[in-house]
Design a protein around this motif. Sequence first.
Motif, PDB file in Angstrom:
ATOM      1  N   SER A 223       0.602   4.096 -17.461  1.00 33.17           N
ATOM      2  CA  SER A 223       1.821   5.092 -16.823  1.00 33.17           C
ATOM      3  C   SER A 223       3.074   4.328 -17.260  1.00 33.17           C
ATOM      4  O   SER A 223       3.163   3.108 -18.270  1.00 33.17           O
ATOM      5  CB  SER A 223       1.808   5.004 -15.442  1.00 33.17           C
ATOM      6  N   THR A 224       4.181   4.846 -16.756  1.00 25.38           N
ATOM      7  CA  THR A 224       5.500   4.204 -17.138  1.00 25.38           C
ATOM      8  C   THR A 224       6.016   3.200 -16.205  1.00 25.38           C
ATOM      9  O   THR A 224       7.146   2.643 -16.387  1.00 25.38           O
ATOM     10  CB  THR A 224       6.430   5.591 -17.046  1.00 25.38           C
ATOM     11  N   ARG A 225       5.294   3.020 -14.862  1.00 28.48           N
ATOM     12  CA  ARG A 225       5.514   2.107 -14.024  1.00 28.48           C
ATOM     13  C   ARG A 225       4.525   1.280 -13.482  1.00 28.48           C
ATOM     14  O   ARG A 225       3.480   2.023 -13.269  1.00 28.48           O
ATOM     15  CB  ARG A 225       6.624   2.730 -12.790  1.00 28.48           C
ATOM     16  N   GLY A 226       4.660   0.175 -13.103  1.00 28.87           N
ATOM     17  CA  GLY A 226       3.656  -0.597 -12.637  1.00 28.87           C
ATOM     18  C   GLY A 226       4.116  -2.080 -12.024  1.00 28.87           C
ATOM     19  O   GLY A 226       5.348  -2.292 -12.434  1.00 28.87           O
ATOM     20  N   THR A 227       3.453  -2.676 -11.252  1.00 33.57           N
ATOM     21  CA  THR A 227       3.882  -4.188 -10.629  1.00 33.57           C
ATOM     22  C   THR A 227       2.514  -4.940 -10.425  1.00 33.57           C
ATOM     23  O   THR A 227       1.582  -4.373 -10.701  1.00 33.57           O
ATOM     24  CB  THR A 227       5.048  -4.072  -9.435  1.00 33.57           C
ATOM     25  N   ASN A 228       2.783  -5.960 -10.071  1.00 32.32           N
ATOM     26  CA  ASN A 228       1.564  -6.844  -9.357  1.00 32.32           C
ATOM     27  C   ASN A 228       1.373  -6.981  -7.830  1.00 32.32           C
ATOM     28  O   ASN A 228       2.436  -7.718  -7.245  1.00 32.32           O
ATOM     29  CB  ASN A 228       1.461  -8.219 -10.056  1.00 32.32           C
ATOM     30  N   LEU A 229       0.623  -6.149  -7.390  1.00 32.79           N
ATOM     31  CA  LEU A 229       0.449  -6.036  -5.994  1.00 32.79           C
ATOM     32  C   LEU A 229      -0.911  -6.522  -5.653  1.00 32.79           C
ATOM     33  O   LEU A 229      -1.439  -5.966  -4.368  1.00 32.79           O
ATOM     34  CB  LEU A 229       0.802  -4.735  -5.364  1.00 32.79           C
ATOM     35  N   ARG A 230      -1.637  -7.464  -6.289  1.00 24.00           N
ATOM     36  CA  ARG A 230      -3.322  -7.779  -6.182  1.00 24.00           C
ATOM     37  C   ARG A 230      -3.451  -8.722  -4.968  1.00 24.00           C
ATOM     38  O   ARG A 230      -2.574  -9.339  -4.693  1.00 24.00           O
ATOM     39  CB  ARG A 230      -3.535  -8.199  -7.394  1.00 24.00           C
ATOM     40  N   LEU A 231      -4.397  -8.118  -4.377  1.00 26.33           N
ATOM     41  CA  LEU A 231      -4.864  -8.947  -3.217  1.00 26.33           C
ATOM     42  C   LEU A 231      -5.669 -10.186  -4.020  1.00 26.33           C
ATOM     43  O   LEU A 231      -6.357 -10.233  -5.171  1.00 26.33           O
ATOM     44  CB  LEU A 231      -5.852  -8.497  -2.412  1.00 26.33           C
ATOM     45  N   THR A 232      -5.764 -11.452  -3.184  1.00 25.93           N
ATOM     46  CA  THR A 232      -6.404 -12.531  -3.705  1.00 25.93           C
ATOM     47  C   THR A 232      -7.797 -12.611  -3.334  1.00 25.93           C
ATOM     48  O   THR A 232      -8.113 -11.954  -2.144  1.00 25.93           O
ATOM     49  CB  THR A 232      -5.926 -14.027  -3.306  1.00 25.93           C
ATOM     50  N   GLU A 233      -8.830 -13.359  -3.972  1.00 27.73           N
ATOM     51  CA  GLU A 233     -10.353 -13.422  -3.611  1.00 27.73           C
ATOM     52  C   GLU A 233     -10.280 -14.084  -2.060  1.00 27.73           C
ATOM     53  O   GLU A 233     -11.228 -13.622  -1.438  1.00 27.73           O
ATOM     54  CB  GLU A 233     -10.822 -14.304  -4.653  1.00 27.73           C
TER      55      GLU A 233
ATOM     56  N   ALA B 290       0.847  -1.133   0.125  1.00 26.80           N
ATOM     57  CA  ALA B 290      -0.086   0.026   0.212  1.00 26.80           C
ATOM     58  C   ALA B 290       0.958   1.264   0.034  1.00 26.80           C
ATOM     59  O   ALA B 290       0.717   2.251  -0.604  1.00 26.80           O
ATOM     60  CB  ALA B 290      -0.891   0.050   1.237  1.00 26.80           C
ATOM     61  N   LEU B 291       2.020   1.355   0.802  1.00 23.11           N
ATOM     62  CA  LEU B 291       2.796   2.427   0.791  1.00 23.11           C
ATOM     63  C   LEU B 291       3.417   2.436  -0.523  1.00 23.11           C
ATOM     64  O   LEU B 291       3.658   3.608  -1.277  1.00 23.11           O
ATOM     65  CB  LEU B 291       3.636   2.198   1.921  1.00 23.11           C
ATOM     66  N   PHE B 292       4.185   1.318  -0.766  1.00 17.32           N
ATOM     67  CA  PHE B 292       4.934   1.392  -2.220  1.00 17.32           C
ATOM     68  C   PHE B 292       4.042   1.783  -3.397  1.00 17.32           C
ATOM     69  O   PHE B 292       4.466   2.516  -4.338  1.00 17.32           O
ATOM     70  CB  PHE B 292       5.367   0.004  -2.558  1.00 17.32           C
ATOM     71  N   THR B 293       2.932   1.442  -3.390  1.00 21.56           N
ATOM     72  CA  THR B 293       1.904   1.964  -4.632  1.00 21.56           C
ATOM     73  C   THR B 293       1.725   3.342  -4.599  1.00 21.56           C
ATOM     74  O   THR B 293       1.770   4.204  -5.426  1.00 21.56           O
ATOM     75  CB  THR B 293       0.678   1.101  -4.302  1.00 21.56           C
ATOM     76  N   SER B 294       1.497   3.774  -3.326  1.00 27.61           N
ATOM     77  CA  SER B 294       1.220   5.330  -3.096  1.00 27.61           C
ATOM     78  C   SER B 294       2.371   6.130  -3.509  1.00 27.61           C
ATOM     79  O   SER B 294       2.379   7.146  -4.143  1.00 27.61           O
ATOM     80  CB  SER B 294       0.878   5.482  -1.607  1.00 27.61           C
ATOM     81  N   LEU B 295       3.755   5.483  -3.198  1.00 27.12           N
ATOM     82  CA  LEU B 295       4.779   6.241  -3.562  1.00 27.12           C
ATOM     83  C   LEU B 295       5.161   6.061  -4.979  1.00 27.12           C
ATOM     84  O   LEU B 295       5.539   7.313  -5.771  1.00 27.12           O
ATOM     85  CB  LEU B 295       6.115   5.779  -2.837  1.00 27.12           C
ATOM     86  N   GLY B 296       4.608   5.175  -5.662  1.00 25.82           N
ATOM     87  CA  GLY B 296       4.787   5.097  -6.949  1.00 25.82           C
ATOM     88  C   GLY B 296       3.635   5.922  -7.938  1.00 25.82           C
ATOM     89  O   GLY B 296       4.104   6.699  -8.857  1.00 25.82           O
ATOM     90  N   VAL B 297       2.542   6.060  -7.294  1.00 21.11           N
ATOM     91  CA  VAL B 297       1.660   7.035  -7.893  1.00 21.11           C
ATOM     92  C   VAL B 297       2.066   8.311  -7.712  1.00 21.11           C
ATOM     93  O   VAL B 297       1.921   9.236  -8.628  1.00 21.11           O
ATOM     94  CB  VAL B 297       0.254   6.982  -6.972  1.00 21.11           C
ATOM     95  N   LEU B 298       2.659   8.842  -6.443  1.00 22.40           N
ATOM     96  CA  LEU B 298       3.337   9.941  -6.460  1.00 22.40           C
ATOM     97  C   LEU B 298       4.708  10.245  -7.236  1.00 22.40           C
ATOM     98  O   LEU B 298       5.088  11.343  -7.327  1.00 22.40           O
ATOM     99  CB  LEU B 298       3.670  10.454  -5.110  1.00 22.40           C
ATOM    100  N   ASP B 299       5.248   9.284  -7.932  1.00 26.04           N
ATOM    101  CA  ASP B 299       6.301   9.242  -8.583  1.00 26.04           C
ATOM    102  C   ASP B 299       7.568   9.871  -7.809  1.00 26.04           C
ATOM    103  O   ASP B 299       8.564  10.370  -8.173  1.00 26.04           O
ATOM    104  CB  ASP B 299       6.236  10.291  -9.978  1.00 26.04           C
TER     105      ASP B 299
ATOM    106  N   HIS C 269      -0.867  -1.008  -9.223  1.00 25.44           N
ATOM    107  CA  HIS C 269      -0.718  -2.194  -8.631  1.00 25.44           C
ATOM    108  C   HIS C 269      -1.368  -3.477  -9.572  1.00 25.44           C
ATOM    109  O   HIS C 269      -1.211  -4.516  -9.235  1.00 25.44           O
ATOM    110  CB  HIS C 269      -1.578  -2.278  -7.165  1.00 25.44           C
ATOM    111  N   ASN C 270      -1.870  -3.088 -10.504  1.00 21.77           N
ATOM    112  CA  ASN C 270      -2.371  -4.142 -11.646  1.00 21.77           C
ATOM    113  C   ASN C 270      -1.203  -3.924 -12.950  1.00 21.77           C
ATOM    114  O   ASN C 270      -1.806  -3.906 -13.998  1.00 21.77           O
ATOM    115  CB  ASN C 270      -3.639  -3.812 -11.821  1.00 21.77           C
ATOM    116  N   GLN C 271       0.011  -3.969 -12.546  1.00 21.62           N
ATOM    117  CA  GLN C 271       0.989  -4.057 -13.907  1.00 21.62           C
ATOM    118  C   GLN C 271       0.735  -2.730 -14.929  1.00 21.62           C
ATOM    119  O   GLN C 271       0.799  -2.759 -16.007  1.00 21.62           O
ATOM    120  CB  GLN C 271       0.695  -5.231 -14.508  1.00 21.62           C
ATOM    121  N   SER C 272       0.214  -1.681 -14.305  1.00 21.27           N
ATOM    122  CA  SER C 272      -0.010  -0.405 -14.963  1.00 21.27           C
ATOM    123  C   SER C 272      -1.302  -0.496 -15.676  1.00 21.27           C
ATOM    124  O   SER C 272      -1.363   0.333 -16.992  1.00 21.27           O
ATOM    125  CB  SER C 272       1.219   0.166 -15.771  1.00 21.27           C
TER     126      SER C 272
END
Length: 447
Positions: free
Chosen positions: A270-280, A107-116, A255-258
């Motif tokens: 966007s120019t960056r992304g990764t897989n940080l998805r939660l499972t069902e 959650a923190l890493f994604t947020s920092l990614g959004v803020l570049d 969090h969904n590979q951009s």
Amino acid sequence: MIYKHDRRKFLGTLTLVGAGVTLAGSSFSYIPEGNKKPALLGGPRAHPDPFPSWPVSGKREEEGMAEVLQSKKWGRLNGNAVGNFENKYKEWTGAKHCVAVSSGTSALFTSLGVLDIGPGDEVIIPVYTFVATYNVVVLNYALPKFVDTDLETFQIDTDKIGQAITQNTKLIMPVHIGGSPADMDSVMDVAEKRKIPVLEDACQAHLAEWKGKKVGTIGLAGAFSFQSSKNLNSGEGGAIITNDDMFANNAYNFHNQSRGNDGENSSYRSTRGTNLRLTEFQGRLLTEQMSRLQEQANRRTLNAQYLTGLLKDIPGIYPAKLYPGVTQSAYHLYMFRFDKNAFAEMPKSRFLEALSAEGVPCSGGYGRMNKENYVQDLAKNRHYLNLYGKSTMQEWLENSICPQNDLLCEQAVWFGQSMLLGTKNDMEQIAEAILKIRAHAGDLAKS
């Protein structure tokens, strides 16, 4: 204060004699005789029974897991359990958006990614926090700027945030340590004056409130953890909440590979992304766990307030204070300071040992993160040396001195949140254990 009548009766039994404590007669059966020894010296344990176990689960969770299993839709891209949880969590927090992710760190890493956030940027964080707060900054090759601790609350000292800001400061990241809100009025005041976004690390603070608003909704966004020790738990997992439409959209993409949320064929966003998805499975488990969350939060609050009433008048014991703006603490941790001067110079390590022997599990809390080799060695990291240069990294080390935090780490003691799910009698036995230890502190310190 709740249980006020009982607390008066309890305090009326205390007679201080020298460095020890003598306890006279009382209507409370848990009050020991003045000569009852601590468990480490051969006496009976003050708390002989186990505290409540964690996590709590039952038929709801079992049926929910079975339904996901049988659906054969185990990932969020083809199921609806994660989406259902997100809708429920944003309603509980009062946020406009919620994006579930794989952990609080995510959650923190994604947020920092959004803020570049990236090389050359600085992020202000408290020094008294879990290492993930630091790690997400370093993973982006930005510089973490440590701010010293407010000794009485265990939270970031907001009076020192301003002096840590430079032209390179791109984010302020307060942490609601132990589930108790930081001084968000002061944080937002300095952030708005300097036009710097605020990301709340609320990983320990489910349902905590500042002036009636849920934490995570005060800054630009808030990050939560659902790791196995947390008050809301799915083993691992996390979430981001925000009222900003663009931030929420970009967080989902990151969090969904951009990719956006309009199916597998959606375009990159966007120019960056990764897989940080939660499972069902985790999404459904969290939804079922939420059915227990409010009642558990209420019980923690009642027990924490009662325990504070018992402990605050014991010399050398200082429960963590809450800021006036705190309308609800999550009490993920019950935190207090131990002053060895009131316990015959007994080292904290011996106090923790004696308390554990009484059947009261405890921890010494976080260490001096700024002085850990793991953190200090950042100044020698070849990537950081290439990016910032030796003199800048040496200056970073020199500016990372936090004397109040050093003192806090010498004194801090923690109880875990599941202990606060116990009974009023459990809280009284915790107090009894500390009083027994103090009454025999001289003998314990020498043995």
